[in-house]
Design an enzyme around this catalytic site. Structure first.
Site, PDB file in Angstrom:
ATOM      1  N   GLY A  57     -10.543   7.789   5.691  1.00 19.52           N
ATOM      2  CA  GLY A  57     -11.799   9.017   6.073  1.00 19.52           C
ATOM      3  C   GLY A  57     -13.164   8.273   6.339  1.00 19.52           C
TER       4      GLY A  57
ATOM      5  N   THR B 155      -9.443   3.542  11.739  1.00 20.89           N
ATOM      6  CA  THR B 155      -9.782   4.259  12.861  1.00 20.89           C
ATOM      7  C   THR B 155     -11.181   4.261  13.146  1.00 20.89           C
ATOM      8  OG1 THR B 155      -8.001   6.025  12.031  1.00 20.89           O
ATOM      9  CG2 THR B 155      -9.733   6.537  13.927  1.00 20.89           C
TER      10      THR B 155
ATOM     11  N   LYS C 184       0.767  -1.215  -0.032  1.00 15.38           N
ATOM     12  CA  LYS C 184       0.004   0.104  -0.076  1.00 15.38           C
ATOM     13  C   LYS C 184       0.991   1.228   0.099  1.00 15.38           C
ATOM     14  CE  LYS C 184      -3.141   2.718   2.873  1.00 15.38           C
ATOM     15  NZ  LYS C 184      -3.792   2.966   4.013  1.00 15.38           N
TER      16      LYS C 184
END
Lengths: 65, 257
Positions: free
Chosen positions: B185, B207, B96
């Site tokens: 996001g 997150t 990534k």
């Protein structure tokens, strides 16, 4: 000779990267290494000579996003 | 089935491994999410500590595929070196690719990204570039050898969802055959469902799960949302209208005035 390992200076008598890692106590730990910003594979650590002032990075697996 | 660089993946939820309250919660969250791919990273380790070794052992026991990242890199050179180190440690050519251009937004430096992607693809890496939703950047990344793209939804860790719906829809429409993974996001499961309804192939969450009050429960909630959104996309959502259309037939309505 002094080398910078992960941001800290170390005195070392090791001539190559493999010996330096052994001397520093990394033993059999799964780590990846870079010398002066360039990747050094496990297989080539024994043949990579160290010089005074070299910068060594020793990285290990860590959590990531 | 989702195919990423020739590997068939059943779960369309990719999970990050960072910021969980404990390793045990991380392990349970991965299981609850049904993710088959988790992201991992590399950091400095002092000789006396074995934190990295313990983490790696935990991840290997989960039986999932790992996608190492180049988080924290601010130049193509740093990212390339980090990717080479990750390939050796994690034993995968998947990477990534993150090249960060600005610290407040963690916005990708798309110029460094394309440069690093070209070098890594030529070196045999299978690159998952973390990018903005810019069409031209996407084209250049594909030309550089990328066969998967990972546009951001919103800045990493912001939980704002899909900030630029028009841009993301355009990207999806422009590259109908390229696997597109929304990375970063996403804040709540409805954001993930929305991404899947728009036709994105997968989402990468960290997150929003790790920092939930109950990460394991949230991981399961995201798994359901991703499945629901993907099924809805396959089912073909209706087009929105400006005015009401009665859902109950009007023919035969009783005259009771």
């Amino acid at each position: 000779m002094k080398i910078l390992v992960n941001g800290d200076w170390h005195d070392t008598g090791a001539r190559d990267l493999a010996s330096a890692l052994q001397e520093l106590g990394y033993g059999e730990a799964v780590v990846a290494t870079a010398l002066n910003g360039e990747f050094v594979s496990t297989d080539s650590r024994a043949t990579v000579r160290l010089a005074d002032g070299d910068r060594v990075e020793v990285l290990a697996p860590m959590q990531g996003g | 089935m989702l195919t990423l660089y020739g590997t068939e993946i059943r779960s369309r939820l990719l999970l990050g491994t960072s910021r969980y309250p404990s390793p045990a919660v991380l392990a349970d969250a991965v299981k609850a999410s049904d993710a088959q791919i988790v992201t991992v990273s590399l950091r400095r380790e002092a000789s006396g500590e074995r934190a990295g070794q313990g983490f790696w052992s935990l991840v290997r026991d989960l039986g999932v595929r790992v996608l190492p990242n180049t988080a924290g890199c601010h130049s193509a050179k740093e990212a390339v070196t980090t990717a080479q180190m990750a390939r050796e440690v994690f034993g995968t050519s998947w990477i990534k690719l993150e090249v960060i251009g600005e610290d407040d937004t963690l916005q990708p430096d798309v110029f460094g990204l394309v440069e690093a992607a070209r070098i890594l693809a030529a070196d045999g890496f299978e690159v998952f570039p973390y990018m903005t939703e810019d069409l031209i950047v996407a084209e250049k990344l594909l030309a550089a050898g990328c066969r998967v793209l990972m546009p951001w939804g919103a800045p990493i860790g912001s939980g704002r969802g899909l900030n630029n719906l028009f841009g993301l829809k355009t990207l999806r429409a422009h590259f109908p055959d390229v696997p597109l993974v929304i990375d970063a996001g996403i804040g709540v499961p409805s954001h993930a469902a929305q991404a899947m309804e728009l036709g994105f192939d997968a989402v990468l969450i960290n997150t929003a799960v790790a920092q939930a009050a109950d990460p394991v429960k949230m991981a399961a909630a995201f798994a359901q949302a991703v499945q629901a959104g993907h099924a809805a996309r396959q089912a073909g959502p209706m087009e929105p209208r400006d005015m009401a259309v009665p859902s109950t037939p009007v023919i035969g309505t009783a005259f009771l005035r």
